[in-house]
Design a protein around this motif. Structure first.
Motif, PDB file in Angstrom:
ATOM      1  N   ALA A  25       0.826  -1.207   0.000  1.00 40.51           N
ATOM      2  CA  ALA A  25       0.000   0.000   0.000  1.00 40.51           C
ATOM      3  C   ALA A  25       0.860   1.257   0.000  1.00 40.51           C
ATOM      4  N   ALA A  26       1.953   1.246   0.754  1.00 35.65           N
ATOM      5  CA  ALA A  26       2.831   2.419   0.828  1.00 35.65           C
ATOM      6  C   ALA A  26       3.478   2.705  -0.525  1.00 35.65           C
ATOM      7  N   GLN A  27       3.888   1.643  -1.220  1.00 37.97           N
ATOM      8  CA  GLN A  27       4.517   1.828  -2.526  1.00 37.97           C
ATOM      9  C   GLN A  27       3.547   2.385  -3.563  1.00 37.97           C
ATOM     10  N   GLU A  28       2.276   2.018  -3.450  1.00 41.18           N
ATOM     11  CA  GLU A  28       1.289   2.508  -4.419  1.00 41.18           C
ATOM     12  C   GLU A  28       1.257   4.026  -4.450  1.00 41.18           C
ATOM     13  N   SER A  29       1.155   4.635  -3.286  1.00 36.43           N
ATOM     14  CA  SER A  29       1.088   6.099  -3.223  1.00 36.43           C
ATOM     15  C   SER A  29       2.361   6.728  -3.762  1.00 36.43           C
ATOM     16  N   LEU A  30       3.501   6.130  -3.426  1.00 38.00           N
ATOM     17  CA  LEU A  30       4.777   6.653  -3.903  1.00 38.00           C
ATOM     18  C   LEU A  30       4.879   6.570  -5.422  1.00 38.00           C
ATOM     19  N   LEU A  57       4.666   9.341 -10.860  1.00 42.53           N
ATOM     20  CA  LEU A  57       4.152   9.504 -12.220  1.00 42.53           C
ATOM     21  C   LEU A  57       3.603  10.903 -12.472  1.00 42.53           C
ATOM     22  N   ARG A  58       3.275  11.596 -11.398  1.00 44.65           N
ATOM     23  CA  ARG A  58       2.687  12.928 -11.551  1.00 44.65           C
ATOM     24  C   ARG A  58       3.620  13.839 -12.354  1.00 44.65           C
ATOM     25  N   GLY A  59       3.069  14.507 -13.379  1.00 43.28           N
ATOM     26  CA  GLY A  59       3.850  15.407 -14.208  1.00 43.28           C
ATOM     27  C   GLY A  59       4.502  14.735 -15.399  1.00 43.28           C
ATOM     28  N   THR A  60       4.464  13.388 -15.432  1.00 42.05           N
ATOM     29  CA  THR A  60       5.082  12.670 -16.550  1.00 42.05           C
ATOM     30  C   THR A  60       4.047  11.956 -17.417  1.00 42.05           C
ATOM     31  N   VAL A  61       2.813  11.824 -16.915  1.00 36.14           N
ATOM     32  CA  VAL A  61       1.759  11.150 -17.676  1.00 36.14           C
ATOM     33  C   VAL A  61       0.491  12.007 -17.638  1.00 36.14           C
ATOM     34  N   ASP A  62      -0.388  11.765 -18.599  1.00 34.77           N
ATOM     35  CA  ASP A  62      -1.667  12.480 -18.637  1.00 34.77           C
ATOM     36  C   ASP A  62      -2.703  11.842 -17.727  1.00 34.77           C
ATOM     37  N   ILE A 118      -5.069   2.469 -12.146  1.00 37.38           N
ATOM     38  CA  ILE A 118      -4.570   1.843 -10.921  1.00 37.38           C
ATOM     39  C   ILE A 118      -5.316   0.530 -10.729  1.00 37.38           C
ATOM     40  N   ALA A 119      -4.599  -0.590 -10.820  1.00 41.92           N
ATOM     41  CA  ALA A 119      -5.228  -1.909 -10.799  1.00 41.92           C
ATOM     42  C   ALA A 119      -5.091  -2.573  -9.431  1.00 41.92           C
ATOM     43  N   SER A 120      -6.236  -3.005  -8.900  1.00 41.69           N
ATOM     44  CA  SER A 120      -6.290  -3.764  -7.641  1.00 41.69           C
ATOM     45  C   SER A 120      -5.464  -3.142  -6.517  1.00 41.69           C
ATOM     46  N   PRO A 121      -5.674  -1.860  -6.220  1.00 38.51           N
ATOM     47  CA  PRO A 121      -4.860  -1.214  -5.181  1.00 38.51           C
ATOM     48  C   PRO A 121      -5.182  -1.717  -3.786  1.00 38.51           C
ATOM     49  N   ARG A 122      -4.167  -1.660  -2.913  1.00 39.10           N
ATOM     50  CA  ARG A 122      -4.306  -2.092  -1.519  1.00 39.10           C
ATOM     51  C   ARG A 122      -4.399  -0.900  -0.557  1.00 39.10           C
ATOM     52  N   SER A 123      -4.116   0.310  -1.036  1.00 37.75           N
ATOM     53  CA  SER A 123      -4.095   1.492  -0.168  1.00 37.75           C
ATOM     54  C   SER A 123      -5.479   1.801   0.383  1.00 37.75           C
ATOM     55  N   THR A 124      -5.518   2.568   1.469  1.00 30.72           N
ATOM     56  CA  THR A 124      -6.784   3.041   1.995  1.00 30.72           C
ATOM     57  C   THR A 124      -7.404   4.019   1.007  1.00 30.72           C
ATOM     58  N   GLY A 125      -8.713   4.229   1.152  1.00 28.99           N
ATOM     59  CA  GLY A 125      -9.392   5.166   0.280  1.00 28.99           C
ATOM     60  C   GLY A 125      -8.820   6.564   0.379  1.00 28.99           C
ATOM     61  N   ALA A 126      -8.511   6.995   1.605  1.00 29.26           N
ATOM     62  CA  ALA A 126      -7.964   8.339   1.807  1.00 29.26           C
ATOM     63  C   ALA A 126      -6.605   8.489   1.132  1.00 29.26           C
ATOM     64  N   ALA A 127      -5.760   7.467   1.262  1.00 30.25           N
ATOM     65  CA  ALA A 127      -4.418   7.534   0.670  1.00 30.25           C
ATOM     66  C   ALA A 127      -4.501   7.537  -0.852  1.00 30.25           C
ATOM     67  N   LEU A 128      -5.397   6.731  -1.410  1.00 30.32           N
ATOM     68  CA  LEU A 128      -5.553   6.697  -2.864  1.00 30.32           C
ATOM     69  C   LEU A 128      -6.073   8.024  -3.399  1.00 30.32           C
ATOM     70  N   ALA A 166      -3.962  10.500  -5.948  1.00 29.62           N
ATOM     71  CA  ALA A 166      -4.466  10.767  -7.291  1.00 29.62           C
ATOM     72  C   ALA A 166      -5.056  12.168  -7.435  1.00 29.62           C
ATOM     73  N   ARG A 167      -4.968  12.985  -6.404  1.00 33.48           N
ATOM     74  CA  ARG A 167      -5.587  14.313  -6.451  1.00 33.48           C
ATOM     75  C   ARG A 167      -5.004  15.144  -7.594  1.00 33.48           C
ATOM     76  N   GLY A 168      -5.873  15.608  -8.496  1.00 31.68           N
ATOM     77  CA  GLY A 168      -5.438  16.419  -9.617  1.00 31.68           C
ATOM     78  C   GLY A 168      -4.870  15.641 -10.781  1.00 31.68           C
ATOM     79  N   LEU A 169      -4.793  14.318 -10.657  1.00 32.25           N
ATOM     80  CA  LEU A 169      -4.256  13.467 -11.736  1.00 32.25           C
ATOM     81  C   LEU A 169      -5.373  12.555 -12.226  1.00 32.25           C
TER      82      LEU A 169
END
Length: 233
Positions: free
Chosen positions: A7-12, A17-22, A26-36, A40-43
């Motif tokens: 879960a920690a790696q997902e957020s990282l 990727l921010r600023g490098t992709v449009d 995100i497939a089958s994430p394990r992070s909490t809803g708040a962390a996800l 992903a805010r603004g992306l």
């Protein structure tokens, strides 16, 4: 990019990727809803195999197919059935377990819950070892990879699938069709899920202010060689 179920790696990784992709799928994430949501805010983002109110999502709804799988096992005479649960942090594992519990609650079966186990071959071997300690004649595995590990463990212990234990997987990956015995499983419309995820992401990129879309596609139960009549006591 592979977060390896961390879960920690997902957020990282999403942040990297921010600023490098449009946009990002995100497939089958394990992070909490708040962390996800924060990562992903603004992306522009689309979740696959997970639903959050704040983000668009595309999922396979396996509920009806799992009910069909349960009815298939019941028709074969199985009355004590094990649920080999997937990872505790997995949204999909929780939903699949809920569906199986609902089916069992409306059927004349005894459901034994084992796990959670990792959705890996080794995790499946551990699940198989746990299954050997029960009187269940059939089992639902969280996914096909786990099911393959279960079959390997049972075979090593001299227990035949499906003569002595029947097994149902989920996802219908290629391995499910090539293993011996071939795996009875829930087939997900993978191509359609992928296309819909990309289409949803493109709409997010072109109209980021729109309401999040939550799309569902149904799974289908496919009976193959890993299920058979319950052994006579």
């Amino acid at each position: 990019m592979d977060a390896e179920e961390s879960a920690a790696q997902e957020s990282l990784l999403v942040g990297r990727l921010r600023g490098t992709v449009d946009g990002v799928i995100i497939a089958s994430p394990r992070s909490t809803g708040a962390a996800l949501s924060e990562a992903a805010r603004g992306l522009p983002s689309v979740l696959v195999n997970r639903v959050l109110k704040q983000l668009p999502s595309v999922v396979c709804d396996n509920t009806a197919a799992l009910f069909d799988a349960g009815d298939h096992l019941y028709a074969l005479g199985h009355r004590t059935i094990a649920l080999l649960a997937g990872p505790s942090a997995s949204w999909a594992a929780a939903r699949r377990s809920q569906a199986i519990r609902r089916w069992a609650g409306g059927s004349r079966v005894r459901l034994l819950e084992l796990g959670p186990f990792r959705s890996t071959f080794k995790g499946g071997m551990q699940a198989g070892a746990a299954l050997l300690g029960t009187d269940a004649t059939a089992a639902f595995a969280f996914d096909d990879l786990m099911a393959c590990g279960v079959i390997a463990e049972l075979t090593a212990a001299g227990v035949s699938v499906p003569a002595q234990r029947s097994l149902v997987g989920c996802d219908d990956v290629l391995l499910a069709q090539t293993i011996t015995p071939s795996l009875s499983t829930v087939s997900a419309p993978m191509d359609d899920l992928g296309k819909m995820a990309v289409q949803t992401l493109i709409r997010q990129i072109e109209a980021p202010a729109g309401e999040p879309v939550h799309a569902k596609l149904p799974g289908v139960f496919v009976a193959r060689g890993s299920t058979a009549p319950a052994p006579k006591r």
